[in-house]
Write a protein that holds these residues in place. Structure first.
Motif, PDB file in Angstrom:
ATOM      1  N   ILE A  92       0.893  -1.162   0.000  1.00 32.00           N
ATOM      2  CA  ILE A  92       0.000   0.000   0.000  1.00 32.00           C
ATOM      3  C   ILE A  92       0.928   1.208   0.000  1.00 32.00           C
ATOM      4  O   ILE A  92       1.837   1.296   0.831  1.00 32.00           O
ATOM      5  CB  ILE A  92      -0.930   0.003   1.227  1.00 32.00           C
ATOM      6  CG1 ILE A  92      -1.876  -1.201   1.147  1.00 32.00           C
ATOM      7  CG2 ILE A  92      -1.729   1.298   1.289  1.00 32.00           C
ATOM      8  CD1 ILE A  92      -2.672  -1.445   2.389  1.00 32.00           C
ATOM      9  N   LEU A 130      -3.045   7.472  -3.862  1.00 32.09           N
ATOM     10  CA  LEU A 130      -2.887   6.340  -2.956  1.00 32.09           C
ATOM     11  C   LEU A 130      -3.010   5.099  -3.833  1.00 32.09           C
ATOM     12  O   LEU A 130      -3.857   5.043  -4.726  1.00 32.09           O
ATOM     13  CB  LEU A 130      -4.032   6.389  -1.935  1.00 32.09           C
ATOM     14  CG  LEU A 130      -3.949   5.482  -0.742  1.00 32.09           C
ATOM     15  CD1 LEU A 130      -2.802   5.899   0.167  1.00 32.09           C
ATOM     16  CD2 LEU A 130      -5.255   5.557   0.052  1.00 32.09           C
ATOM     17  N   GLY A 131      -2.160   4.122  -3.590  1.00 38.86           N
ATOM     18  CA  GLY A 131      -2.210   2.940  -4.455  1.00 38.86           C
ATOM     19  C   GLY A 131      -2.076   1.650  -3.679  1.00 38.86           C
ATOM     20  O   GLY A 131      -1.615   1.635  -2.530  1.00 38.86           O
ATOM     21  N   VAL A 132      -2.497   0.591  -4.325  1.00 38.64           N
ATOM     22  CA  VAL A 132      -2.323  -0.731  -3.735  1.00 38.64           C
ATOM     23  C   VAL A 132      -1.867  -1.666  -4.857  1.00 38.64           C
ATOM     24  O   VAL A 132      -2.387  -1.602  -5.976  1.00 38.64           O
ATOM     25  CB  VAL A 132      -3.621  -1.199  -3.028  1.00 38.64           C
ATOM     26  CG1 VAL A 132      -4.808  -1.172  -3.938  1.00 38.64           C
ATOM     27  CG2 VAL A 132      -3.463  -2.579  -2.425  1.00 38.64           C
ATOM     28  N   PHE A 146      -3.771  -0.742  -8.352  1.00 36.52           N
ATOM     29  CA  PHE A 146      -4.836   0.256  -8.468  1.00 36.52           C
ATOM     30  C   PHE A 146      -4.344   1.541  -7.828  1.00 36.52           C
ATOM     31  O   PHE A 146      -3.660   1.488  -6.817  1.00 36.52           O
ATOM     32  CB  PHE A 146      -6.088  -0.169  -7.680  1.00 36.52           C
ATOM     33  CG  PHE A 146      -6.793  -1.346  -8.229  1.00 36.52           C
ATOM     34  CD1 PHE A 146      -7.636  -1.233  -9.315  1.00 36.52           C
ATOM     35  CD2 PHE A 146      -6.635  -2.597  -7.634  1.00 36.52           C
ATOM     36  CE1 PHE A 146      -8.299  -2.333  -9.811  1.00 36.52           C
ATOM     37  CE2 PHE A 146      -7.289  -3.700  -8.126  1.00 36.52           C
ATOM     38  CZ  PHE A 146      -8.133  -3.577  -9.217  1.00 36.52           C
TER      39      PHE A 146
ATOM     40  N   PHE B  10      -7.852  -6.377   5.657  1.00 33.03           N
ATOM     41  CA  PHE B  10      -7.245  -5.055   5.511  1.00 33.03           C
ATOM     42  C   PHE B  10      -6.996  -4.733   4.028  1.00 33.03           C
ATOM     43  O   PHE B  10      -7.330  -3.663   3.535  1.00 33.03           O
ATOM     44  CB  PHE B  10      -5.942  -5.008   6.314  1.00 33.03           C
ATOM     45  CG  PHE B  10      -5.275  -3.662   6.287  1.00 33.03           C
ATOM     46  CD1 PHE B  10      -5.890  -2.544   6.841  1.00 33.03           C
ATOM     47  CD2 PHE B  10      -4.024  -3.504   5.707  1.00 33.03           C
ATOM     48  CE1 PHE B  10      -5.282  -1.304   6.814  1.00 33.03           C
ATOM     49  CE2 PHE B  10      -3.413  -2.267   5.673  1.00 33.03           C
ATOM     50  CZ  PHE B  10      -4.047  -1.170   6.232  1.00 33.03           C
ATOM     51  N   LEU B  11      -6.434  -5.716   3.324  1.00 34.54           N
ATOM     52  CA  LEU B  11      -6.140  -5.523   1.903  1.00 34.54           C
ATOM     53  C   LEU B  11      -7.428  -5.332   1.095  1.00 34.54           C
ATOM     54  O   LEU B  11      -7.530  -4.450   0.245  1.00 34.54           O
ATOM     55  CB  LEU B  11      -5.351  -6.734   1.366  1.00 34.54           C
ATOM     56  CG  LEU B  11      -4.682  -6.507   0.010  1.00 34.54           C
ATOM     57  CD1 LEU B  11      -3.604  -5.439   0.086  1.00 34.54           C
ATOM     58  CD2 LEU B  11      -4.105  -7.809  -0.507  1.00 34.54           C
ATOM     59  N   THR B  14      -8.811  -1.890   1.705  1.00 32.85           N
ATOM     60  CA  THR B  14      -8.019  -0.843   1.033  1.00 32.85           C
ATOM     61  C   THR B  14      -8.358  -0.794  -0.452  1.00 32.85           C
ATOM     62  O   THR B  14      -8.575   0.283  -1.013  1.00 32.85           O
ATOM     63  CB  THR B  14      -6.505  -1.115   1.215  1.00 32.85           C
ATOM     64  OG1 THR B  14      -6.278  -1.377   2.579  1.00 32.85           O
ATOM     65  CG2 THR B  14      -5.672   0.050   0.758  1.00 32.85           C
ATOM     66  N   ILE B  15      -8.411  -1.986  -1.074  1.00 35.92           N
ATOM     67  CA  ILE B  15      -8.747  -2.021  -2.509  1.00 35.92           C
ATOM     68  C   ILE B  15     -10.149  -1.457  -2.730  1.00 35.92           C
ATOM     69  O   ILE B  15     -10.377  -0.640  -3.617  1.00 35.92           O
ATOM     70  CB  ILE B  15      -8.626  -3.464  -3.064  1.00 35.92           C
ATOM     71  CG1 ILE B  15      -7.165  -3.896  -3.050  1.00 35.92           C
ATOM     72  CG2 ILE B  15      -9.179  -3.557  -4.485  1.00 35.92           C
ATOM     73  CD1 ILE B  15      -6.923  -5.338  -3.404  1.00 35.92           C
ATOM     74  N   ILE B  18     -10.130   2.305  -2.453  1.00 39.83           N
ATOM     75  CA  ILE B  18      -9.491   2.973  -3.590  1.00 39.83           C
ATOM     76  C   ILE B  18     -10.382   2.905  -4.828  1.00 39.83           C
ATOM     77  O   ILE B  18     -10.559   3.887  -5.542  1.00 39.83           O
ATOM     78  CB  ILE B  18      -8.097   2.358  -3.862  1.00 39.83           C
ATOM     79  CG1 ILE B  18      -7.143   2.794  -2.752  1.00 39.83           C
ATOM     80  CG2 ILE B  18      -7.548   2.773  -5.216  1.00 39.83           C
ATOM     81  CD1 ILE B  18      -5.786   2.160  -2.805  1.00 39.83           C
ATOM     82  N   VAL B  19     -10.976   1.738  -5.050  1.00 41.96           N
ATOM     83  CA  VAL B  19     -11.783   1.568  -6.260  1.00 41.96           C
ATOM     84  C   VAL B  19     -13.119   2.302  -6.153  1.00 41.96           C
ATOM     85  O   VAL B  19     -13.657   2.790  -7.145  1.00 41.96           O
ATOM     86  CB  VAL B  19     -11.967   0.065  -6.564  1.00 41.96           C
ATOM     87  CG1 VAL B  19     -12.930  -0.156  -7.715  1.00 41.96           C
ATOM     88  CG2 VAL B  19     -10.620  -0.560  -6.904  1.00 41.96           C
TER      89      VAL B  19
END
Lengths: 183, 265
Positions: A92, A130-132, A146, B10-11, B14-15, B18-19
């Motif tokens: 992240i 912000l990215g993952v 993303f 958590f992941l 977060t995704i 963001i999306v």
């Protein structure tokens, strides 16, 4: 200084860094959207566990707009969290990028007959995002990422007009694919 | 049974975060926007409102809203509050700083709250980058236009000569439009007609002659951010002032009598 010349020098310098520092990974990236083109191609280099530098060249084809838009961008990524799980490496990160849109019409001082410096530079924008990312590690390492962020204009206008601008309407998304290059 | 570990959770969150916010934007320099041609549409709705007003009505003039969206919204609130006596709104240009799509979208989202029809003259900043193409989709192809309301002639011109190509301002067009009627004529432009940085003395004199010959009562412009009253030929010259200055220019028309005031909001 001529901006084209300056950008060429930066790109050349970055390639030299990529070539000489081989202890950490370099990636080839393909990105969709994210304000730097409908699709963009780039190279990424991890300098250490925290920082990576990326250079992209993006295009919005003429059939999608009234004319083609070409963008050169430099992205600075800062990893905030890194997790490994089984064969995946997950990050992240946040980032700041700068991009330049090529073409005379995007620089008001050359596209108009106004006196020099009557307008501020119009062709360079900055972004915060912000990215993952999720990478499959191993012999051939590749993965997806993303990103979501805003450009300088949205951010400044939002800060100055908190009650009047819904920032989520102007937030961009980007999705991309990257794979490891054994430079 | 599927075990959801803290990491996965958590992941995933977060995704999802963001999306879920944002959209795929290819470039802020794109020029595709809703093709609504507001000037044409609103001129039609201004004519539809003609019967609502007797010969006593007002026009609200705003200008140079740039990125002062908070102040623009305050102006819109004032106009909506007084919509019964305001026939229409004129924006004398500079809705953006760089003519970028995102700036036009922000402006459009705010003016959609107006309950009174608006027409807009293009400003010098609106013509930068791809601003002209966006303006033509959003407000209309023609940068010079006019209409008659209750016997008064309203003429709108593009006089941003540094940012335009061709003959700007189009003197023949102004002359033709002003000749159309002998009634009240009000001329709107973005740049002041007497701006000696942009126009030569002889160009200013030519425009002044036109104003005198056609007995124009008022010339109204934006561009300079402080509101001002002056004279140009036989006409009263008004500078609207930027939104951030907190004033609205009100033009009150009663038959052949025109008055104005700057209202502090």
């Amino acid at each position: 200084m001529n901006l084209k010349f300056f950008l060429k020098k930066i790109i050349l310098l970055c390639f030299m860094i990529f070539k000489n520092i081989t202890y950490s990974a370099s990636y080839f990236k393909i990105q969709h959207a994210g304000e730097i083109g409908y699709y963009s191609l780039g190279l990424s280099h991890n300098f250490n566990y925290v920082y990576s530098l990326e250079i992209f060249h993006g295009i919005v084809p003429a059939y999608m707009n009234q004319r083609a838009i070409e963008t050169v961008s430099i992205k600075n990524n800062f990893n905030m969290f890194i997790f490994t799980k089984e064969r995946t490496l997950n990050k992240i990160y946040s980032g700041i990028s700068f991009y330049h849109v090529k073409g005379k019409r995007y620089d008001p001082n050359t596209s108009t007959t106004a006196p020099n410096n009557y307008y501020r530079k119009g062709s360079i924008r900055a972004q915060l995002y912000l990215g993952v990312s999720t990478m499959i590690t191993g012999r051939s390492s590749h993965g997806l990422y993303f990103e979501s962020g805003v450009n300088d204009i949205v951010l400044i206008n939002y800060v100055n007009n908190l009650q009047n601008i819904e920032i989520q309407k102007y937030t961009f998304l980007a999705v991309g694919y990257c794979f490891y290059l054994n430079l | 049974m599927i075990k959801i570990r803290l990491f996965d959770y958590f992941l995933f969150l977060t995704i999802l975060f963001i999306v879920s916010c944002g959209r795929f934007i290819y470039s802020p320099y794109m020029s595709n926007i809703k093709d609504v041609k507001l000037n044409g549409l609103n001129i039609l709705s201004i004519h539809e409102r003609e019967s609502k007003f007797n010969n006593n009505y007002s026009i609200a003039v705003i200008s140079d809203s740039h990125n002062y969206y908070r102040d623009l919204e305050l102006q819109i609130k004032y106009i909506n509050k007084n919509k019964e006596k305001i026939a229409f709104v004129v924006h004398t240009g500079d809705a953006t700083d760089l003519g970028l799509l995102v700036e036009w979208e922000m402006f459009y989202n705010i003016i959609q709250k107006l309950e009174v029809p608006i027409v807009m003259v293009i400003g010098n900043h609106d013509l930068l980058t791809n601003g002209l193409e966006i303006y033509q989709q959003l407000f209309g192809y023609h940068l010079d236009f006019s209409f008659v309301f209750k016997g008064s002639n309203f003429v709108f011109i593009n006089n941003n000569n540094w940012e335009s190509t061709g003959d700007v301002p189009d003197i023949d067009y102004i002359n033709d439009e002003l000749r159309k009627t002998k009634a009240n004529s009000i001329l709107f432009s973005h740049v002041s007609l007497s701006d000696l940085d942009r126009f030569t003395k002889s160009e200013v004199e030519t425009t002044k002659k036109l104003i005198i010959q056609n007995n124009v009562g008022y010339v109204i412009n934006g561009h300079d951010h402080n509101h001002n009253t002056a004279s140009f030929g036989n006409a009263i010259q008004l500078t609207t002032g930027a939104s951030v200055k907190g004033y609205i220019l009100m033009i009150h028309i009663e038959r052949n009598n025109i008055e104005h005031d700057f209202i502090r909001i």
